[in-house]
Design a protein around this motif. Structure first.
Motif, PDB file in Angstrom:
ATOM      1  N   TYR A   1       0.836  -1.210   0.000  1.00 35.84           N
ATOM      2  CA  TYR A   1       0.000   0.000   0.000  1.00 35.84           C
ATOM      3  C   TYR A   1       0.868   1.256   0.000  1.00 35.84           C
ATOM      4  CZ  TYR A   1      -3.272   3.539   1.678  1.00 35.84           C
ATOM      5  OH  TYR A   1      -4.024   4.692   1.824  1.00 35.84           O
ATOM      6  N   TRP A   2       1.867   1.317   0.884  1.00 35.74           N
ATOM      7  CA  TRP A   2       2.664   2.534   1.007  1.00 35.74           C
ATOM      8  C   TRP A   2       3.640   2.694  -0.149  1.00 35.74           C
ATOM      9  CZ3 TRP A   2       0.551   6.078   3.549  1.00 35.74           C
ATOM     10  CH2 TRP A   2      -0.215   5.807   4.661  1.00 35.74           C
ATOM     11  N   ASP A   3       4.115   1.622  -0.717  1.00 35.75           N
ATOM     12  CA  ASP A   3       4.936   1.754  -1.916  1.00 35.75           C
ATOM     13  C   ASP A   3       4.124   2.366  -3.062  1.00 35.75           C
ATOM     14  OD1 ASP A   3       7.454   0.945  -1.100  1.00 35.75           O
ATOM     15  OD2 ASP A   3       7.151  -1.161  -1.623  1.00 35.75           O
ATOM     16  N   GLU A   4       2.861   2.002  -3.126  1.00 38.02           N
ATOM     17  CA  GLU A   4       1.986   2.568  -4.157  1.00 38.02           C
ATOM     18  C   GLU A   4       1.687   4.041  -3.879  1.00 38.02           C
ATOM     19  OE1 GLU A   4      -0.443   2.877  -7.523  1.00 38.02           O
ATOM     20  OE2 GLU A   4       0.977   1.306  -6.962  1.00 38.02           O
ATOM     21  N   ILE A   5       1.418   4.361  -2.617  1.00 32.32           N
ATOM     22  CA  ILE A   5       1.117   5.750  -2.241  1.00 32.32           C
ATOM     23  C   ILE A   5       2.299   6.666  -2.537  1.00 32.32           C
ATOM     24  CG2 ILE A   5       0.781   7.278  -0.241  1.00 32.32           C
ATOM     25  CD1 ILE A   5      -1.798   5.953  -1.043  1.00 32.32           C
ATOM     26  N   HIS A   6       3.510   6.175  -2.259  1.00 35.51           N
ATOM     27  CA  HIS A   6       4.690   7.023  -2.353  1.00 35.51           C
ATOM     28  C   HIS A   6       5.415   6.837  -3.683  1.00 35.51           C
ATOM     29  CE1 HIS A   6       4.116   8.424   1.650  1.00 35.51           C
ATOM     30  NE2 HIS A   6       4.258   7.226   2.177  1.00 35.51           N
ATOM     31  N   LYS A   7       4.625   6.843  -4.745  1.00 33.33           N
ATOM     32  CA  LYS A   7       5.244   6.848  -6.066  1.00 33.33           C
ATOM     33  C   LYS A   7       5.936   8.190  -6.292  1.00 33.33           C
ATOM     34  CE  LYS A   7       2.551   3.437  -8.621  1.00 33.33           C
ATOM     35  NZ  LYS A   7       1.627   3.208  -9.755  1.00 33.33           N
ATOM     36  N   ASP A   8       6.634   8.302  -7.382  1.00 28.20           N
ATOM     37  CA  ASP A   8       7.484   9.457  -7.642  1.00 28.20           C
ATOM     38  C   ASP A   8       6.733  10.785  -7.540  1.00 28.20           C
ATOM     39  OD1 ASP A   8      10.068  10.459  -8.510  1.00 28.20           O
ATOM     40  OD2 ASP A   8       9.009  11.056 -10.326  1.00 28.20           O
ATOM     41  N   TYR A   9       7.265  11.714  -6.761  1.00 33.09           N
ATOM     42  CA  TYR A   9       6.739  13.074  -6.700  1.00 33.09           C
ATOM     43  C   TYR A   9       7.878  14.015  -6.347  1.00 33.09           C
ATOM     44  CZ  TYR A   9       6.420  11.536  -1.847  1.00 33.09           C
ATOM     45  OH  TYR A   9       6.696  10.994  -0.623  1.00 33.09           O
TER      46      TYR A   9
ATOM     47  N   GLY B   1       7.268   9.107   5.324  1.00 31.16           N
ATOM     48  CA  GLY B   1       6.335   9.191   4.204  1.00 31.16           C
ATOM     49  C   GLY B   1       6.835  10.120   3.115  1.00 31.16           C
ATOM     50  N   GLY B   2       5.973  11.057   2.722  1.00 37.14           N
ATOM     51  CA  GLY B   2       6.318  11.974   1.646  1.00 37.14           C
ATOM     52  C   GLY B   2       7.323  13.031   2.016  1.00 37.14           C
ATOM     53  N   GLY B   3       7.592  13.192   3.311  1.00 34.62           N
ATOM     54  CA  GLY B   3       8.612  14.141   3.723  1.00 34.62           C
ATOM     55  C   GLY B   3       8.077  15.455   4.245  1.00 34.62           C
ATOM     56  N   ASN B   4       6.791  15.488   4.621  1.00 35.39           N
ATOM     57  CA  ASN B   4       6.189  16.730   5.109  1.00 35.39           C
ATOM     58  C   ASN B   4       6.947  17.288   6.312  1.00 35.39           C
ATOM     59  OD1 ASN B   4       4.079  14.515   4.341  1.00 35.39           O
ATOM     60  ND2 ASN B   4       3.187  16.433   3.624  1.00 35.39           N
ATOM     61  N   ASP B   5       7.198  16.420   7.298  1.00 36.40           N
ATOM     62  CA  ASP B   5       7.876  16.883   8.507  1.00 36.40           C
ATOM     63  C   ASP B   5       9.375  17.028   8.289  1.00 36.40           C
ATOM     64  OD1 ASP B   5       5.451  16.928   9.963  1.00 36.40           O
ATOM     65  OD2 ASP B   5       5.584  14.762  10.239  1.00 36.40           O
ATOM     66  N   THR B   6       9.944  16.202   7.432  1.00 33.37           N
ATOM     67  CA  THR B   6      11.345  16.377   7.059  1.00 33.37           C
ATOM     68  C   THR B   6      11.557  17.769   6.477  1.00 33.37           C
ATOM     69  OG1 THR B   6      11.787  14.015   6.699  1.00 33.37           O
ATOM     70  CG2 THR B   6      13.164  15.584   5.494  1.00 33.37           C
ATOM     71  N   LEU B   7      10.670  18.198   5.588  1.00 27.86           N
ATOM     72  CA  LEU B   7      10.773  19.525   4.983  1.00 27.86           C
ATOM     73  C   LEU B   7      10.646  20.621   6.042  1.00 27.86           C
ATOM     74  CD1 LEU B   7      10.954  21.417   2.566  1.00 27.86           C
ATOM     75  CD2 LEU B   7       8.497  21.070   2.186  1.00 27.86           C
ATOM     76  N   TYR B   8       9.679  20.460   6.945  1.00 25.97           N
ATOM     77  CA  TYR B   8       9.496  21.439   8.018  1.00 25.97           C
ATOM     78  C   TYR B   8      10.774  21.589   8.828  1.00 25.97           C
ATOM     79  CZ  TYR B   8       7.632  23.574  12.287  1.00 25.97           C
ATOM     80  OH  TYR B   8       7.427  24.402  13.365  1.00 25.97           O
ATOM     81  N   LEU B   9      11.368  20.475   9.205  1.00 28.62           N
ATOM     82  CA  LEU B   9      12.549  20.496  10.063  1.00 28.62           C
ATOM     83  C   LEU B   9      13.776  21.026   9.323  1.00 28.62           C
ATOM     84  CD1 LEU B   9      11.922  17.056  11.788  1.00 28.62           C
ATOM     85  CD2 LEU B   9      11.728  19.304  12.885  1.00 28.62           C
ATOM     86  N   ILE B  10      13.913  20.663   8.052  1.00 24.92           N
ATOM     87  CA  ILE B  10      15.017  21.200   7.255  1.00 24.92           C
ATOM     88  C   ILE B  10      14.892  22.716   7.140  1.00 24.92           C
ATOM     89  CG2 ILE B  10      15.881  21.339   4.879  1.00 24.92           C
ATOM     90  CD1 ILE B  10      15.563  18.306   4.718  1.00 24.92           C
ATOM     91  N   ASN B  11      13.660  23.190   6.950  1.00 22.49           N
ATOM     92  CA  ASN B  11      13.434  24.638   6.868  1.00 22.49           C
ATOM     93  C   ASN B  11      13.768  25.337   8.179  1.00 22.49           C
ATOM     94  OD1 ASN B  11      12.624  24.521   4.206  1.00 22.49           O
ATOM     95  ND2 ASN B  11      10.438  24.501   4.671  1.00 22.49           N
TER      96      ASN B  11
END
Length: 214
Positions: free
Chosen positions: A12-20, A51-61
């Motif tokens: 399921y998660w491999d399908e959700i996290h296709k290229d973006y 997952g998609g990196g929402n929190d990773t992006l927040y923390l990097i910012n």
């Protein structure tokens, strides 16, 4: 049956996290309340179930070093592509343990990734997070609310208290305040509030929680 749930979850998660791409990643402000905790840490922050990196992006910012982790190789591939500045990435399933040394982290983020497990597995995963946190360290998290009816609360076959088998043989747990107090009994709960998230197409009801290692 547990192996089926595990395999279906990965599919399921491999399908959700296709290229973006990075510009498609949406960040909400749920971590703002805990800025004092985030700003104070001098160590890399662990983003479990990134997952998609929402929190990773927040923390990097925020200028923080981030170690992004997920069971999905698709998710990890996207993190590497979209965040070349990320401190580190690791691909593993929390059911197999968390591959870091004792007391490695001051802050662990677990955003919408702790509600996919049976009780015994949830408790084991939380023991692992407790192990890798320093004394006084924090885990900041969100989990499904029992009122999250637009995202499956009460739907499907109930296989444990507040745990349902979803279509496609994945499982999802929904929490009330008593559940949170039970599962996080080995931590000090510093913040717990049921809230509505609007990042998805349908509004999502969840609990925002911050716990501290004793």
């Amino acid at each position: 049956m547990e192996e089926v749930y595990r395999q279906k979850s990965l599919e399921y998660w491999d399908e959700i996290h296709k290229d973006y791409n990075r510009e498609n990643i949406k960040v909400d402000d749920w971590l703002d309340r805990f800025d004092d905790i985030i700003e104070a840490t001098t160590k890399p922050i662990l983003d479990l179930g990134c997952g998609g990196g929402n929190d990773t992006l927040y923390l990097i910012n925020k200028g923080k070093k981030v170690i992004s982790c997920d069971q999905s190789q698709s998710a990890i591939s996207n993190i590497k592509k979209n965040f070349p500045e990320v401190y580190d990435v690791k691909c593993f399933n929390m059911l197999d343990g968390i591959p870091f040394e004792d007391e490695s982290f001051e802050v662990v983020i677990a955003d919408l990734c702790l509600h996919y497990f049976l009780e015994k597995d949830t408790l084991r995963i939380l023991d692992e997070i407790n192990r890798i946190l320093q004394p006084g360290g924090h885990m900041i998290l969100r989990v499904n609310s029992v009122n999250d009816v637009l995202h499956g609360a009460g739907d499907g076959k109930e296989i444990e208290h507040h745990v349902y088998e979803m279509e496609g043989k994945t499982i999802k747990r929904f929490f009330d305040e008593d559940d949170i107090r039970y599962f996080f009994k080995d931590f000090d709960i510093e913040y717990m509030k049921e809230e509505i998230m609007t990042r998805y197409k349908l509004e999502k009801r969840l609990y925002r929680v911050c716990v501290r290692k004793r």
